[in-house]
Design a protein around this motif. Structure first.
Motif, mmCIF file in Angstrom:
data_model
loop_
_atom_site.group_PDB
_atom_site.id
_atom_site.type_symbol
_atom_site.label_atom_id
_atom_site.label_comp_id
_atom_site.label_asym_id
_atom_site.label_seq_id
_atom_site.Cartn_x
_atom_site.Cartn_y
_atom_site.Cartn_z
ATOM 1 N N HIS A 103 -34.111 -32.008 13.166
ATOM 2 C CA HIS A 103 -34.800 -32.879 14.116
ATOM 3 C C HIS A 103 -34.513 -34.287 13.629
ATOM 4 O O HIS A 103 -34.793 -34.617 12.479
ATOM 5 C CB HIS A 103 -36.297 -32.570 14.116
ATOM 6 N N LYS B 160 -33.990 -37.349 9.163
ATOM 7 C CA LYS B 160 -33.502 -36.013 9.523
ATOM 8 C C LYS B 160 -34.421 -34.986 8.882
ATOM 9 O O LYS B 160 -34.544 -34.946 7.668
ATOM 10 C CB LYS B 160 -32.086 -35.794 8.993
ATOM 11 N N SER C 213 -35.485 -38.761 20.357
ATOM 12 C CA SER C 213 -35.263 -37.889 19.207
ATOM 13 C C SER C 213 -34.375 -36.759 19.683
ATOM 14 O O SER C 213 -34.135 -36.619 20.888
ATOM 15 C CB SER C 213 -36.587 -37.369 18.621
ATOM 16 N N ALA D 19 -34.551 -38.610 14.399
ATOM 17 C CA ALA D 19 -35.089 -39.748 15.147
ATOM 18 C C ALA D 19 -34.966 -40.997 14.288
ATOM 19 O O ALA D 19 -34.504 -40.938 13.141
ATOM 20 C CB ALA D 19 -36.540 -39.503 15.550
ATOM 21 N N ASP E 185 -37.235 -44.537 13.080
ATOM 22 C CA ASP E 185 -38.492 -45.292 13.131
ATOM 23 C C ASP E 185 -38.310 -46.632 12.429
ATOM 24 O O ASP E 185 -37.336 -46.836 11.701
ATOM 25 C CB ASP E 185 -39.682 -44.497 12.581
ATOM 26 N N CYS F 235 -31.048 -34.033 23.317
ATOM 27 C CA CYS F 235 -31.824 -35.271 23.291
ATOM 28 C C CYS F 235 -33.086 -35.234 24.135
ATOM 29 O O CYS F 235 -33.101 -34.716 25.248
ATOM 30 C CB CYS F 235 -30.949 -36.421 23.762
ATOM 31 N N LEU G 154 -29.346 -43.468 19.652
ATOM 32 C CA LEU G 154 -29.722 -42.549 18.577
ATOM 33 C C LEU G 154 -28.481 -41.892 17.971
ATOM 34 O O LEU G 154 -28.337 -41.812 16.746
ATOM 35 C CB LEU G 154 -30.681 -41.472 19.108
#
Length: 144
Positions: free
Chosen positions: A78, A89, A67, A80, A82, A41, A51
């Motif tokens: 990766h 992903k 993220s 995160a 939004d 993280c 997350l």
């Protein structure tokens, strides 16, 4: 923030936590394992668990300033959140290098010059004020 790097089956990351221009912890563990999935993280420590919860299906509420590089089975991603798309992903190809966090430009430059994942984080820590502390490395695939 932090620096988290992937190269050649290894994820390396620092342990420093900052608030503004103050280092609040230099031995924080940024790898969280839950249900066999590893989350490396970056971002606001207070948002790391949020997350992870969203990754497992919780509703994303409010801003999540974090993220992670996520190792889920054979996949590296990766991840995160939004406001527009919710959880996203991005797959990471295991034959390439990758970095996230505030030290990303330094880590990429180091890897471009041949540095290992661990060395790239060490080099990022020399220039990025939000990267430092203990550098840890985890093998995420067997050495061939």
């Amino acid at each position: 923030m932090t620096t988290i790097v992937y190269r050649d089956g290894v994820i390396a990351y620092d342990s420093q936590v900052t608030r503004g221009d103050v280092i609040t912890d230099d031995a924080y563990e940024k790898c969280i394992e839950l249900k066999g999935i590893k989350f490396f993280c970056s971002g606001a420590v207070s948002d790391h668990q949020r997350l992870i919860d969203v990754y497992f299906g919780a509703k994303a509420e409010g801003s999540i300033d974090a993220s992670a590089l996520v190792v889920d089975g054979e996949s590296l991603m990766h991840v995160a959140v939004d406001d527009d798309t919710g959880l996203w992903k991005t797959p990471i190809r295991l034959d390439r290098v990758y970095a996230i966090g505030s030290g990303t430009p330094y880590a990429f430059a180091a890897m471009d010059m041949g540095a290992s994942a661990r060395k790239a984080v060490e080099m990022a820590a020399k220039r990025d004020t939000n990267t430092g502390g203990t550098i840890r490395a985890v093998n995420i695939k067997p050495v061939e």
